[in-house]
Scaffold this motif. Sequence first.
Motif, PDB file in Angstrom:
ATOM      1  N   LEU A  93      48.709  39.230  62.657  1.00 14.50           N
ATOM      2  CA  LEU A  93      47.955  38.363  61.767  1.00 14.50           C
ATOM      3  C   LEU A  93      48.292  36.907  62.059  1.00 14.50           C
ATOM      4  N   SER A  94      47.339  36.053  61.781  1.00 11.92           N
ATOM      5  CA  SER A  94      47.564  34.621  61.954  1.00 11.92           C
ATOM      6  C   SER A  94      48.643  34.146  60.991  1.00 11.92           C
ATOM      7  N   ARG A  95      49.402  33.158  61.408  1.00 17.13           N
ATOM      8  CA  ARG A  95      50.415  32.566  60.530  1.00 17.13           C
ATOM      9  C   ARG A  95      49.793  31.729  59.425  1.00 17.13           C
ATOM     10  N   ASP A  96      48.470  31.563  59.467  1.00 13.81           N
ATOM     11  CA  ASP A  96      47.789  30.774  58.443  1.00 13.81           C
ATOM     12  C   ASP A  96      47.350  31.601  57.235  1.00 13.81           C
ATOM     13  N   VAL A  97      47.468  32.924  57.324  1.00 11.54           N
ATOM     14  CA  VAL A  97      47.010  33.745  56.206  1.00 11.54           C
ATOM     15  C   VAL A  97      48.002  33.642  55.057  1.00 11.54           C
ATOM     16  N   GLU A  98      47.539  33.996  53.868  1.00 14.59           N
ATOM     17  CA  GLU A  98      48.392  34.000  52.681  1.00 14.59           C
ATOM     18  C   GLU A  98      48.715  35.447  52.318  1.00 14.59           C
ATOM     19  N   PRO A  99      49.888  35.946  52.696  1.00 11.04           N
ATOM     20  CA  PRO A  99      50.207  37.369  52.482  1.00 11.04           C
ATOM     21  C   PRO A  99      50.225  37.791  51.026  1.00 11.04           C
ATOM     22  N   GLN A 100      50.590  36.892  50.131  1.00  6.86           N
ATOM     23  CA  GLN A 100      50.654  37.252  48.716  1.00  6.86           C
ATOM     24  C   GLN A 100      49.272  37.619  48.187  1.00  6.86           C
ATOM     25  N   HIS A 101      48.236  36.885  48.599  1.00  2.85           N
ATOM     26  CA  HIS A 101      46.881  37.167  48.138  1.00  2.85           C
ATOM     27  C   HIS A 101      46.403  38.529  48.638  1.00  2.85           C
ATOM     28  N   ILE A 102      46.661  38.806  49.904  1.00  2.00           N
ATOM     29  CA  ILE A 102      46.251  40.091  50.480  1.00  2.00           C
ATOM     30  C   ILE A 102      47.016  41.228  49.813  1.00  2.00           C
ATOM     31  N   ALA A 103      48.310  41.009  49.602  1.00  2.00           N
ATOM     32  CA  ALA A 103      49.133  42.040  48.967  1.00  2.00           C
ATOM     33  C   ALA A 103      48.634  42.346  47.560  1.00  2.00           C
ATOM     34  N   ARG A 104      48.276  41.322  46.814  1.00  2.00           N
ATOM     35  CA  ARG A 104      47.767  41.547  45.458  1.00  2.00           C
ATOM     36  C   ARG A 104      46.453  42.322  45.486  1.00  2.00           C
ATOM     37  N   PHE A 105      45.623  42.045  46.460  1.00  2.00           N
ATOM     38  CA  PHE A 105      44.350  42.766  46.546  1.00  2.00           C
ATOM     39  C   PHE A 105      44.590  44.260  46.763  1.00  2.00           C
ATOM     40  N   TYR A 106      45.405  44.606  47.759  1.00  2.00           N
ATOM     41  CA  TYR A 106      45.603  46.021  48.071  1.00  2.00           C
ATOM     42  C   TYR A 106      46.498  46.731  47.053  1.00  2.00           C
ATOM     43  N   ALA A 107      47.443  46.031  46.462  1.00  2.00           N
ATOM     44  CA  ALA A 107      48.229  46.629  45.386  1.00  2.00           C
ATOM     45  C   ALA A 107      47.323  46.916  44.194  1.00  2.00           C
ATOM     46  N   GLY A 108      46.378  46.006  43.942  1.00  2.00           N
ATOM     47  CA  GLY A 108      45.427  46.217  42.850  1.00  2.00           C
ATOM     48  C   GLY A 108      44.527  47.407  43.091  1.00  2.00           C
ATOM     49  N   VAL A 109      44.107  47.606  44.343  1.00  8.00           N
ATOM     50  CA  VAL A 109      43.294  48.779  44.681  1.00  8.00           C
ATOM     51  C   VAL A 109      44.083  50.054  44.408  1.00  8.00           C
ATOM     52  N   GLN A 110      45.343  50.064  44.838  1.00 12.73           N
ATOM     53  CA  GLN A 110      46.164  51.261  44.644  1.00 12.73           C
ATOM     54  C   GLN A 110      46.398  51.548  43.163  1.00 12.73           C
ATOM     55  N   GLN A 111      46.607  50.518  42.383  1.00 10.06           N
ATOM     56  CA  GLN A 111      46.805  50.701  40.940  1.00 10.06           C
ATOM     57  C   GLN A 111      45.519  51.184  40.267  1.00 10.06           C
ATOM     58  N   ALA A 112      44.388  50.639  40.692  1.00  8.33           N
ATOM     59  CA  ALA A 112      43.105  51.082  40.133  1.00  8.33           C
ATOM     60  C   ALA A 112      42.841  52.551  40.463  1.00  8.33           C
ATOM     61  N   MET A 113      43.239  52.987  41.656  1.00  8.20           N
ATOM     62  CA  MET A 113      43.080  54.390  42.031  1.00  8.20           C
ATOM     63  C   MET A 113      43.877  55.292  41.102  1.00  8.20           C
ATOM     64  N   SER A 114      45.027  54.808  40.649  1.00  5.72           N
ATOM     65  CA  SER A 114      45.849  55.594  39.729  1.00  5.72           C
ATOM     66  C   SER A 114      45.134  55.778  38.396  1.00  5.72           C
ATOM     67  N   ILE A 115      44.537  54.711  37.886  1.00  3.36           N
ATOM     68  CA  ILE A 115      43.789  54.800  36.628  1.00  3.36           C
ATOM     69  C   ILE A 115      42.603  55.738  36.787  1.00  3.36           C
ATOM     70  N   GLN A 116      41.892  55.626  37.910  1.00  5.24           N
ATOM     71  CA  GLN A 116      40.739  56.487  38.140  1.00  5.24           C
ATOM     72  C   GLN A 116      41.152  57.949  38.256  1.00  5.24           C
ATOM     73  N   ALA A 117      42.299  58.188  38.893  1.00  5.67           N
ATOM     74  CA  ALA A 117      42.796  59.566  38.994  1.00  5.67           C
ATOM     75  C   ALA A 117      43.088  60.136  37.605  1.00  5.67           C
ATOM     76  N   ARG A 118      43.689  59.341  36.728  1.00  3.85           N
ATOM     77  CA  ARG A 118      43.978  59.794  35.368  1.00  3.85           C
ATOM     78  C   ARG A 118      42.677  60.125  34.632  1.00  3.85           C
ATOM     79  N   ASP A 119      41.611  59.402  34.961  1.00  7.33           N
ATOM     80  CA  ASP A 119      40.319  59.626  34.306  1.00  7.33           C
ATOM     81  C   ASP A 119      39.483  60.707  34.976  1.00  7.33           C
ATOM     82  N   GLY A 120      40.039  61.347  36.034  1.00  7.12           N
ATOM     83  CA  GLY A 120      39.362  62.489  36.623  1.00  7.12           C
ATOM     84  C   GLY A 120      38.771  62.305  37.994  1.00  7.12           C
TER      85      GLY A 120
END
Length: 210
Positions: free
Chosen positions: A158-185
């Motif tokens: 990856l380029s040294r110009d990217v902001e890793p915290q923003h990308i990490a929050r996006f994919y961590a949020g996806v994983q957390q949302a998947m957990s909620i969706q799994a609980r809902d079926g």
Amino acid sequence: MPTTTEKKAPKRGRPREFDRETALCAAMELFWRKGYTATSISELCAAMGINSPSLYAAFGGKEALYEAAIRQYQETNGPFVWGGFSEAPTARDAIEALLLSSAEVLPRRGKPLGCMVTLASAGDEGHAELKALLVELRSHTLQRIRERLERAMAEGELSRDVEPQHIARFYAGVQQAMSIQARDGATREELRATARLAMKAWKTVTEASR
């Protein structure tokens, strides 16, 4: 000397000790399924196969037992989710492995649905120490993703110009949302589709974060 009509008292052996890990796993699944507040001491004792004094003697009380159960969850379930992440050759492969492994684990049959840590609400029910613990544990997902992205930047993936915290929050949020969706079926197939769609955004988010 006792007479022939007298009966000797039966010898008392040591009380049977319970298997601590087995009892803790039983408590973990009950807390995972019902949550901290909705789970009573009597229910915990029944699930663990011990009485109330033994529970307090072994674990120190409900709050301490919950903390031990959360950590047990991390130790026993974490490797199923993070194994592929740790072994992947690139950051992209690592995050894809994390999401696809989550899609397999979160809706497992025979287990409570979703992630115990993600879905835990004990911290929002007036238990400050548990809240701090849960915030810390949930931050581990964000931290591990960010560190893997930083490694990818250092290695030239990856380029040294990217902001890793923003990308990490996006994919961590996806994983957390998947957990909620799994609980809902949500099914395994539906969660896998979510993971694949999120990975289609990889190029966009790694460029847009610059």
